[in-house]
Design an enzyme around this catalytic site. Structure first.
Site, PDB file in Angstrom:
ATOM      1  N   ASP A 469      -0.142   7.084   3.442  1.00 50.34           N
ATOM      2  CA  ASP A 469       0.143   5.683   3.143  1.00 50.34           C
ATOM      3  C   ASP A 469      -1.066   4.989   2.518  1.00 50.34           C
ATOM      4  O   ASP A 469      -2.199   5.490   2.590  1.00 50.34           O
ATOM      5  CB  ASP A 469       0.553   4.973   4.449  1.00 50.34           C
ATOM      6  CG  ASP A 469       1.537   3.848   4.218  1.00 50.34           C
ATOM      7  OD1 ASP A 469       1.612   3.342   3.089  1.00 50.34           O
ATOM      8  OD2 ASP A 469       2.220   3.463   5.181  1.00 50.34           O
ATOM      9  N   ASP A 539       9.920  -0.021   1.566  1.00 48.24           N
ATOM     10  CA  ASP A 539      10.038  -0.414   2.976  1.00 48.24           C
ATOM     11  C   ASP A 539      11.383  -1.094   3.231  1.00 48.24           C
ATOM     12  O   ASP A 539      11.739  -1.341   4.376  1.00 48.24           O
ATOM     13  CB  ASP A 539       8.907  -1.385   3.358  1.00 48.24           C
ATOM     14  CG  ASP A 539       7.649  -0.636   3.746  1.00 48.24           C
ATOM     15  OD1 ASP A 539       7.719   0.591   3.953  1.00 48.24           O
ATOM     16  OD2 ASP A 539       6.580  -1.281   3.851  1.00 48.24           O
TER      17      ASP A 539
HETATM   18  C1  GLA Z   1       3.810   0.914   5.601  1.00 48.52           C
HETATM   19  C2  GLA Z   1       4.883   1.937   5.321  1.00 48.52           C
HETATM   20  C3  GLA Z   1       5.868   1.982   6.456  1.00 48.52           C
HETATM   21  C4  GLA Z   1       5.145   2.292   7.736  1.00 48.52           C
HETATM   22  C5  GLA Z   1       4.035   1.283   7.963  1.00 48.52           C
HETATM   23  C6  GLA Z   1       3.184   1.658   9.149  1.00 48.52           C
HETATM   24  O1  GLA Z   1       4.292  -0.364   5.546  1.00 48.52           O
HETATM   25  O2  GLA Z   1       5.510   1.664   4.120  1.00 48.52           O
HETATM   26  O3  GLA Z   1       6.870   2.936   6.210  1.00 48.52           O
HETATM   27  O4  GLA Z   1       4.613   3.590   7.666  1.00 48.52           O
HETATM   28  O5  GLA Z   1       3.184   1.179   6.849  1.00 48.52           O
HETATM   29  O6  GLA Z   1       2.173   0.744   9.366  1.00 48.52           O
END
Ligand code: GLA
Length: 718
Positions: A469, A539
């Site tokens: 990420d 997301d």
């Molecule tokens: C980001 C990702 C999510 C999740 C969060 C965790 O927003 O896109 O899918 O993994 O971080 O903090």
């Protein structure tokens, strides 16, 4: 696949499967003559365009279709290459010096790029241009592929002088003939990435950019010129995309001749590069794709290319596992028992991979700390990751893990030990976003720290998948260790450092499946797909929103690169409630998975989940490797959408209806690419009809008795 140079006419003709790309040398200038539908080699010289040479205020030079337009002799349009010469001026006069045609495709040092496995799979043309005053040398590379229909271009800049010079901008430029065009690009923001936008081409400059230090949620490194009558299935498309994950610029510049220059390259707002005598700079690769058969034609070519010539490694052609991620199920509030309960039901319904998301390390129980401290939190997970992973493995699931390796929390042991390791400007506030700062990945010690800390975790527990990420963009995006005159190199050095880290880690753990993420789809590009063959698309897991996000993303990126999960309702991003089967059907538009606590589902929904898992397992070879076409555009039809996958034998059709309507008029969805005379049968819905009928009469859309209804049809060719 062919590259031919004709000594008599001084013409370079590059032929892909369906396109031609033609250039000509004239008085040492490299001119662009044609990019479009494949034409025979030679016998077109009588048609070559000549600029008007009559008396004019504008210089003749400014009218030539230059392959690399620069500041020279009255060219006033956007430049593809901009230098600051030793004398402070920016004049660049590039003239032909030499060329070579070689088998295969050379690598681009330090950068992701398209590749071939055999030398016979591609041919590359290298053209050297030189400025005789400054001894600046530019090598342009063009690769044509035997089995693919995309042209790869890049530019290498070498300072051949005894002085220091500065590279200010490097773009891949293509000039198209004056005509009426529309510009297609992908616009968005967090949780609404890559919405397809189509606007009339202005008679001026149009640009989409990122200076975020990542390709970004807002704009994607993709731009296309299409004719106003281009549709999903017909008409010309001229598209460009960048094999790069950092800041970029994609633009169209229309000059005095109304002929547009399309350009793709680094974002000069946040880039410059000092070249000492003898130094070279390799600019990132741009992919050019021409389709005469509409936007689906573009997608078919790009999907195949990205799957085979951008993505690499063990997982490139393998069936991607059905995953179950705990993020929306638990957020930070989990322990071993909770996780095992979720995983156990996942295993029972047929999932193949359990992904433990954020919160397993340091003291991270909320998003304000511990990034950089990649040590398991034994309070939450007694016995550590090894024990947990073994228990997950014993259920028949692989274990996956979330990392955010490029970041550091101010409240972390890493930051306390190395407060200077983050990007920042001395004397200014280090602006936080999501309460975190960005490590200066351009620095070798930072690269080594990331490699070591990740390796430590991956070597000590059976982890089969990593979600990588990157949850914020650069603000004071400058390296503390670069001198003032090199500060604007910080972002590109960061990208080179990141690519080095990714190359090392993915080579060290070749069987681990890596999925990239950046607050969802904030770094969805061909650069990152070179190391990680899939990306968490957004997301936003709401089915209605996903239909749009997946539509736009699918214009260039293959479904096998798009993570798509079924989540709980009311949806956590929109508050909307959509039927469970629709959430499953929409998630089948990408790499299928779940992101909820299956234990909270009704028996009926759980059965639907089981059925969806079984269907994905049965059909994923078609979904992940077959040809994907869009049948209905949600941006033009109040959110309704339809799509189709086929491997030539099986045809899977997904139809999504946004809002139910009383007394709705009958609708149908026309399939594409079938054999006219062949018969196709969907056993479940008891439909048998010819390909011709399915393509021309269309498949009737059932009457929707609720909002967000959807249907999946599976036809087999007889
Ligand atoms: C980001 C990702 C999510 C999740 C969060 C965790 O927003 O896109 O899918 O993994 O971080 O903090």
């Amino acid at each position: 696949m062919l590259i031919r140079f004709d000594e008599n006419t001084q013409v370079f003709h590059l032929q892909g499967k369906t396109f031609s790309y033609i250039m000509q040398l004239k008085d040492g200038l490299l001119l662009h003559l044609y990019w479009g539908k494949k034409i025979p080699v030679g016998h077109h010289e009588d048609l070559l365009f000549l600029p008007w040479e009559g008396a004019s205020f504008d210089s003749a030079h400014s009218r030539w279709p230059l392959e690399v337009p620069t500041q020279e002799k009255g060219y006033y349009g956007q430049m593809a290459l901009r230098m600051q010469n030793a004398g402070g001026d920016d004049v660049v006069s590039l003239r032909y010096k030499a060329h070579r045609i070689v088998d295969g495709k050379p690598c681009l040092a330090g950068l992701p790029a398209s590749y071939v496995e055999q030398e016979t799979d591609a041919k590359t043309l290298e053209i050297d241009l030189e400025d005789s005053v400054t001894q600046l040398c530019v090598t342009l590379r063009y690769t044509v592929f035997a089995e693919q229909d995309v042209l790869a271009r890049s530019m290498l800049v070498k300072n051949g002088s005894e002085d220091t010079v500065v590279l200010r901008d490097a773009q891949t430029a293509v000039r198209l003939p004056a005509d009426r065009y529309e510009i297609l690009h992908l616009k968005g923001g967090w949780a609404r990435e890559r919405h397809a936008k189509r606007v009339s081409m202005p008679e001026g400059n149009f640009a989409v950019k990122s200076r975020r230090g990542a390709s970004g949620h807002e704009n994607n490194p993709f731009i296309a010129l299409v004719h106003p009558d281009t549709t999903e299935n017909g008409g010309d498309v001229y598209a460009m995309t960048h094999v790069y994950s950092g800041s970029f610029s994609a633009s169209v510049d229309v000059g005095i001749d109304r002929a547009p220059y399309m350009m793709m390259g680094l974002c000069s707002d946040v880039f410059s590069w000092q070249l000492q005598p003898g130094d070279v700079f390799q600019a990132p690769e741009t992919l050019l794709c021409y389709a005469m058969d509409g936007l689906n034609g573009l997608s078919h070519r790009m999907h195949s290319f990205i799957r085979k010539c951008i993505c690499r490694g063990y997982w490139r052609d393998r069936a991607r596992p059905i995953l179950l991620n705990n993020w929306e199920a638990t957020y930070f509030d989990f322990n071993t028992e909770k996780l095992l309960k979720i995983a156990a039901l996942g295993a029972e319904i047929g999932c193949e991979l359990f992904v433990l998301d954020d919160g397993w390390f340091g003291k991270r129980n909320t998003d304000n700390c511990s990034l950089g401290d990649w040590v398991v939190n034994e309070e939450k997970l007694p016995g550590g990751l090894k024990l947990l992973a073994e228990k997950i493995n014993a259920m028949g699931l692989k274990m996956g893990l979330w990392f955010e390796p490029e970041m550091v929390s101010p409240d972390s042991d890493l930051y306390r030990a190395h407060p200077d390791w983050c990007l920042h400007v001395d004397g200014r506030e280090r602006t936080q976003a999501r309460q975190q700062l960005i490590l200066d990945v351009g620095r070798e010690e930072v690269q080594q720290h990331i490699i070591d800390s990740l390796s430590q975790v991956l070597e000590n527990a059976p982890i089969g998948y990593v979600k990588w990420d990157m949850n914020r963009n650069m603000m004071e995006g400058f390296s503390a260790v670069l001198p003032a005159e090199r500060k604007l190199e910080s972002q590109h050095r960061y990208m080179l450092g990141l690519y080095h880290v990714l190359e090392t880690i993915t080579a060290r753990f070749p069987e681990v499946l890596f999925e990239s993420c950046s607050g969802g789809g904030g770094r969805f590009d061909c650069g990152i797909l070179h190391y990680m063959p899939q990306t968490w698309t957004s997301d936003d897991t709401d089915a209605a929103e996903r239909v749009k996000i997946q539509y736009g993303t699918s214009l260039i990126y293959p479904c096998s690169s798009m993570g798509a999960h079924v989540s709980a309702v009311p949806n956590h991003q929109t508050g909307r409630t959509t039927p469970f089967n629709t959430r499953c059907n929409v998630a089948m538009g990408g790499n299928f998975g779940f992101e909820l606590d299956l234990n909270k589902l009704s028996e009926e929904d759980l059965q639907c989940a089981r059925d969806a898992v079984a269907a994905v397992k049965k059909w994923r070879h078609v979904m992940q490797q077959g040809e994907y076409s869009r049948l209905q555009n949600p941006f033009l039809s109040d959110g309704d959408a339809a799509w189709q996958y086929t491997d030539g034998q099986t045809v899977i059709v997904g139809i999504y209806r946004a809002l139910a309507q009383p007394n709705a008029s009958p609708r149908c969805v026309k399939l594409v690419g079938l054999e006219e005379e062949a018969l196709y049968t969907d056993r479940e819905h008891q439909i048998t009809c010819s390909g011709g009928a399915l393509m021309n009469m269309g498949l009737p859309v059932p009457y929707a008795w609720k909002d967000h209804d959807s249907w999946v049809y599976v036809f087999e060719k007889q």
